[in-house]
Design an enzyme around this catalytic site. Structure first.
Site, PDB file in Angstrom:
ATOM      1  N   GLU A   1       0.844  -1.208   0.000  1.00 21.81           N
ATOM      2  CA  GLU A   1       0.000   0.000   0.000  1.00 21.81           C
ATOM      3  C   GLU A   1       0.876   1.254   0.000  1.00 21.81           C
ATOM      4  O   GLU A   1       0.613   2.217  -0.738  1.00 21.81           O
ATOM      5  CB  GLU A   1      -0.943  -0.014   1.206  1.00 21.81           C
ATOM      6  CG  GLU A   1      -1.946   1.129   1.168  1.00 21.81           C
ATOM      7  CD  GLU A   1      -2.554   1.457   2.522  1.00 21.81           C
ATOM      8  OE1 GLU A   1      -1.828   1.513   3.529  1.00 21.81           O
ATOM      9  OE2 GLU A   1      -3.775   1.676   2.582  1.00 21.81           O
TER      10      GLU A   1
ATOM     11  N   TRP B   1      -8.354  -2.286  -0.270  1.00 23.55           N
ATOM     12  CA  TRP B   1      -9.068  -1.116  -0.804  1.00 23.55           C
ATOM     13  C   TRP B   1     -10.245  -1.490  -1.712  1.00 23.55           C
ATOM     14  O   TRP B   1     -10.939  -0.603  -2.237  1.00 23.55           O
ATOM     15  CB  TRP B   1      -8.087  -0.194  -1.566  1.00 23.55           C
ATOM     16  CG  TRP B   1      -7.375   0.732  -0.628  1.00 23.55           C
ATOM     17  CD1 TRP B   1      -6.094   0.601  -0.153  1.00 23.55           C
ATOM     18  CD2 TRP B   1      -7.910   1.909  -0.003  1.00 23.55           C
ATOM     19  NE1 TRP B   1      -5.806   1.622   0.728  1.00 23.55           N
ATOM     20  CE2 TRP B   1      -6.909   2.443   0.830  1.00 23.55           C
ATOM     21  CE3 TRP B   1      -9.144   2.558  -0.065  1.00 23.55           C
ATOM     22  CZ2 TRP B   1      -7.094   3.598   1.595  1.00 23.55           C
ATOM     23  CZ3 TRP B   1      -9.329   3.711   0.696  1.00 23.55           C
ATOM     24  CH2 TRP B   1      -8.305   4.212   1.514  1.00 23.55           C
TER      25      TRP B   1
ATOM     26  N   TYR C   1      -5.002   9.307  -1.714  1.00 23.14           N
ATOM     27  CA  TYR C   1      -3.628   9.603  -1.260  1.00 23.14           C
ATOM     28  C   TYR C   1      -2.566   9.772  -2.345  1.00 23.14           C
ATOM     29  O   TYR C   1      -1.874  10.792  -2.370  1.00 23.14           O
ATOM     30  CB  TYR C   1      -3.144   8.517  -0.284  1.00 23.14           C
ATOM     31  CG  TYR C   1      -4.038   8.351   0.907  1.00 23.14           C
ATOM     32  CD1 TYR C   1      -3.959   9.232   1.983  1.00 23.14           C
ATOM     33  CD2 TYR C   1      -4.982   7.324   0.964  1.00 23.14           C
ATOM     34  CE1 TYR C   1      -4.784   9.093   3.086  1.00 23.14           C
ATOM     35  CE2 TYR C   1      -5.819   7.182   2.063  1.00 23.14           C
ATOM     36  CZ  TYR C   1      -5.712   8.064   3.118  1.00 23.14           C
ATOM     37  OH  TYR C   1      -6.544   7.931   4.197  1.00 23.14           O
TER      38      TYR C   1
ATOM     39  N   CYS D   1      -7.933   9.736   5.741  1.00 21.82           N
ATOM     40  CA  CYS D   1      -7.985   9.607   7.205  1.00 21.82           C
ATOM     41  C   CYS D   1      -6.648  10.041   7.779  1.00 21.82           C
ATOM     42  O   CYS D   1      -6.594  10.815   8.717  1.00 21.82           O
ATOM     43  CB  CYS D   1      -8.279   8.170   7.591  1.00 21.82           C
ATOM     44  SG  CYS D   1      -9.931   7.706   7.121  1.00 21.82           S
TER      45      CYS D   1
ATOM     46  N   ARG E   1      -7.295  12.214  11.165  1.00 20.87           N
ATOM     47  CA  ARG E   1      -8.569  12.824  11.564  1.00 20.87           C
ATOM     48  C   ARG E   1      -9.587  11.810  12.051  1.00 20.87           C
ATOM     49  O   ARG E   1     -10.501  12.133  12.830  1.00 20.87           O
ATOM     50  CB  ARG E   1      -9.181  13.611  10.392  1.00 20.87           C
ATOM     51  CG  ARG E   1      -9.579  12.716   9.238  1.00 20.87           C
ATOM     52  CD  ARG E   1     -10.613  13.267   8.304  1.00 20.87           C
ATOM     53  NE  ARG E   1     -10.912  12.253   7.317  1.00 20.87           N
ATOM     54  CZ  ARG E   1     -11.907  11.360   7.390  1.00 20.87           C
ATOM     55  NH1 ARG E   1     -12.744  11.365   8.398  1.00 20.87           N
ATOM     56  NH2 ARG E   1     -12.069  10.443   6.448  1.00 20.87           N
TER      57      ARG E   1
ATOM     58  N   ASP F   1      -9.786   4.018  12.936  1.00 19.91           N
ATOM     59  CA  ASP F   1     -10.385   2.722  13.284  1.00 19.91           C
ATOM     60  C   ASP F   1      -9.316   1.988  14.087  1.00 19.91           C
ATOM     61  O   ASP F   1      -8.402   1.382  13.540  1.00 19.91           O
ATOM     62  CB  ASP F   1     -10.709   2.025  11.944  1.00 19.91           C
ATOM     63  CG  ASP F   1     -11.199   0.599  12.082  1.00 19.91           C
ATOM     64  OD1 ASP F   1     -11.137   0.039  13.197  1.00 19.91           O
ATOM     65  OD2 ASP F   1     -11.633   0.043  11.047  1.00 19.91           O
TER      66      ASP F   1
HETATM   67  N1  LIG Z   1     -13.568   1.224   8.526  1.00 14.26           N
HETATM   68  C1  LIG Z   1     -12.398   1.368   7.900  1.00 14.26           C
HETATM   69  N2  LIG Z   1     -11.254   1.134   8.573  1.00 14.26           N
HETATM   70  C2  LIG Z   1     -10.048   1.254   7.944  1.00 14.26           C
HETATM   71  O1  LIG Z   1      -9.025   1.026   8.613  1.00 14.26           O
HETATM   72  C3  LIG Z   1     -10.019   1.657   6.582  1.00 14.26           C
HETATM   73  C4  LIG Z   1     -11.236   1.894   5.916  1.00 14.26           C
HETATM   74  N3  LIG Z   1     -12.404   1.744   6.592  1.00 14.26           N
HETATM   75  N4  LIG Z   1     -11.251   2.276   4.606  1.00 14.26           N
HETATM   76  C5  LIG Z   1     -10.039   2.524   3.874  1.00 14.26           C
HETATM   77  C6  LIG Z   1      -8.861   1.829   4.411  1.00 14.26           C
HETATM   78  C7  LIG Z   1      -8.710   0.359   4.097  1.00 14.26           C
HETATM   79  N5  LIG Z   1      -7.968  -0.125   5.260  1.00 14.26           N
HETATM   80  C8  LIG Z   1      -8.027  -1.428   5.739  1.00 14.26           C
HETATM   81  C9  LIG Z   1      -8.915  -2.328   5.175  1.00 14.26           C
HETATM   82  C10 LIG Z   1      -8.972  -3.642   5.642  1.00 14.26           C
HETATM   83  C11 LIG Z   1      -8.140  -4.041   6.680  1.00 14.26           C
HETATM   84  C12 LIG Z   1      -8.218  -5.458   7.143  1.00 14.26           C
HETATM   85  O2  LIG Z   1      -9.189  -6.139   6.902  1.00 14.26           O
HETATM   86  N6  LIG Z   1      -7.190  -5.973   7.800  1.00 14.26           N
HETATM   87  C13 LIG Z   1      -7.135  -7.361   8.260  1.00 14.26           C
HETATM   88  C14 LIG Z   1      -6.369  -8.276   7.324  1.00 14.26           C
HETATM   89  C15 LIG Z   1      -6.202  -7.754   5.953  1.00 14.26           C
HETATM   90  C16 LIG Z   1      -5.298  -8.548   5.030  1.00 14.26           C
HETATM   91  O3  LIG Z   1      -4.206  -9.000   5.434  1.00 14.26           O
HETATM   92  O4  LIG Z   1      -5.667  -8.704   3.852  1.00 14.26           O
HETATM   93  C17 LIG Z   1      -6.416  -7.394   9.612  1.00 14.26           C
HETATM   94  O5  LIG Z   1      -6.664  -8.349  10.348  1.00 14.26           O
HETATM   95  O6  LIG Z   1      -5.612  -6.489   9.885  1.00 14.26           O
HETATM   96  C18 LIG Z   1      -7.252  -3.133   7.241  1.00 14.26           C
HETATM   97  C19 LIG Z   1      -7.202  -1.840   6.760  1.00 14.26           C
HETATM   98  C20 LIG Z   1      -7.685   0.989   6.144  1.00 14.26           C
HETATM   99  N7  LIG Z   1      -8.811   1.834   5.870  1.00 14.26           N
HETATM  100  O1  LIG Z   2      -5.881   4.537   6.856  1.00 14.07           O
HETATM  101  C1  LIG Z   2      -7.016   4.515   7.340  1.00 14.07           C
HETATM  102  C2  LIG Z   2      -8.153   4.701   6.570  1.00 14.07           C
HETATM  103  C3  LIG Z   2      -9.359   4.664   7.155  1.00 14.07           C
HETATM  104  N1  LIG Z   2      -9.499   4.474   8.485  1.00 14.07           N
HETATM  105  C4  LIG Z   2     -10.863   4.413   9.070  1.00 14.07           C
HETATM  106  C5  LIG Z   2     -11.303   5.491   9.997  1.00 14.07           C
HETATM  107  C6  LIG Z   2     -12.827   5.380   9.899  1.00 14.07           C
HETATM  108  O2  LIG Z   2     -13.243   4.291  10.715  1.00 14.07           O
HETATM  109  C7  LIG Z   2     -13.046   5.019   8.439  1.00 14.07           C
HETATM  110  C8  LIG Z   2     -13.321   6.229   7.575  1.00 14.07           C
HETATM  111  O3  LIG Z   2     -14.591   6.728   7.800  1.00 14.07           O
HETATM  112  P1  LIG Z   2     -14.921   8.311   7.810  1.00 14.07           P
HETATM  113  O4  LIG Z   2     -16.402   8.366   8.009  1.00 14.07           O
HETATM  114  O5  LIG Z   2     -14.481   8.858   6.493  1.00 14.07           O
HETATM  115  O6  LIG Z   2     -14.169   8.915   8.961  1.00 14.07           O
HETATM  116  O7  LIG Z   2     -11.816   4.428   8.030  1.00 14.07           O
HETATM  117  C9  LIG Z   2      -8.367   4.279   9.267  1.00 14.07           C
HETATM  118  O8  LIG Z   2      -8.446   4.084  10.497  1.00 14.07           O
HETATM  119  N2  LIG Z   2      -7.169   4.321   8.665  1.00 14.07           N
END
Ligand SMILES: Nc1nc(=O)c2c([nH]1)NC[C@@H]1CN(c3ccc(C(=O)N[C@@H](CCC(=O)O)C(=O)O)cc3)CN21
Ligand SMILES: O=c1ccn([C@H]2C[C@H](O)[C@@H](COP(=O)(O)O)O2)c(=O)[nH]1
Length: 266
Positions: free
Chosen positions: A58, A80, A94, A146, A168, A171
């Protein structure tokens, strides 16, 4: 990674219940800060197994200025996919803001190249900044940034480069472990390119939240003892930020507890 576990505890204890855009609901706090001294090891969470592969790809994808999921998917990274359109496009996210910030005159700015130049030529500057938060283009992004704004700081006496990120929206269970590792890596790469040593990564949060469907996972994680940090080794031959490839990153001595699955809020 006690600092990370402390954040989890802080939000569990002080977070207020809030509805959010995704409909899942969170426990949320406004404002927090942690610091990671990159000389003490690589800040990769040890109380669950993290897949650094996705994090490295990423980051390389951001630095290339890429905003389509094709490269990620070719490397089996799917984080993504939920936000992309049918062609894999995410819009002006980004990569676009970091490397092709549009100016009114039609030219564009590579903020990464500019910040490298300013670190090299004017280390004491207080303007080593990269912003992904571009109000004029938010409506063209699949998700507004974010990790929105970061600044570098050179300590000339020590010869170190530190980085502070303003996130900002965070999660805490799924996103933040990725974000910490990603910015720690970026700081190490930037330090190498600027012929400095990595200093600290300072992580500042706006809305810091735990999704309600992550609470069991968080409790499991808090029941585990953190283990010694791994170390990260970069290929010392790389002299340009865009020269790095996946094979240039070597993680040593990572001995995490098992992974913990959790659903992502879309
Ligand atoms: N709600 C939310 N949280 C995020 O952290 C987040 C978003 N949305 N939207 C955009 C990006 C995408 N990101 C992500 C998306 C998925 C995982 C996830 O599922 N992680 C798993 C394993 C993933 C893998 O290895 O393929 C984990 O256990 O960490 C983590 C970050 C961070 N961002
Ligand atoms: O790199 C990242 C990308 C996204 N997030 C999380 C933070 C929020 O839970 C969602 C985004 O939702 P918004 O309503 O746009 O705030 O994705 C993260 O922690 N890290």
């Amino acid at each position: 990674m006690k600092a990370y576990l402390d954040l989890l505890e802080h939000v569990l204890k002080n977070g207020v219940e809030r509805d959010d855009r995704t409909g899942v609901g969170t426990l949320s706090c406004f404002g927090a800060q942690t610091r990671f001294d990159l000389r003490e090891g690589f800040p990769l969470v040890t109380t669950k197994k993290l897949y650094l592969r996705a994090i490295i790809h990423e980051l390389l994808w951001f630095l290339k200025g890429d905003t389509n999921t094709r490269y990620l998917n070719e490397n089996r990274v799917t984080i993504w996919d939920e936000w992309a359109d049918e062609n894999g496009d995410l819009g002006r996210v980004y990569g676009a803001q970091w490397t092709q910030w549009r100016k009114p005159d039609g030219e564009s700015i590579n903020q990464i190249d500019q910040v490298i130049e300013s670190i090299r030529t004017n280390p004491a500057s207080r303007r080593h900044i990269v912003s992904a938060w571009n109000p004029g283009e938010l409506d063209q992004m699949a998700l507004p940034p974010c990790h929105a704004f970061f600044q570098f700081y050179v300590n000339e006496k020590e010869g170190t480069l530190s980085c502070q990120l303003y996130q900002r929206s965070a999660d805490l269970f799924l996103g933040v472990p990725f974000n910490i590792a990603s910015y720690a890596l970026l700081t190490m790469m930037m330090a190498q390119i600027c012929e400095l040593k990595p200093g600290e990564f300072v992580h500042t949060f706006g809305d810091l939240h735990i999704y309600k469907n992550h609470l069991e996972q968080v409790k499991l994680q808090l029941s585990r003892e953190p283990r010694p940090l791994p170390t990260m080794h970069l290929n010392p031959e790389r002299k340009k930020i865009t020269d790095f490839i996946y094979e240039d990153f070597e993680l040593r001595d990572y001995d995490p507890h098992p992974g913990i699955k959790a659903p992502i809020a879309v």
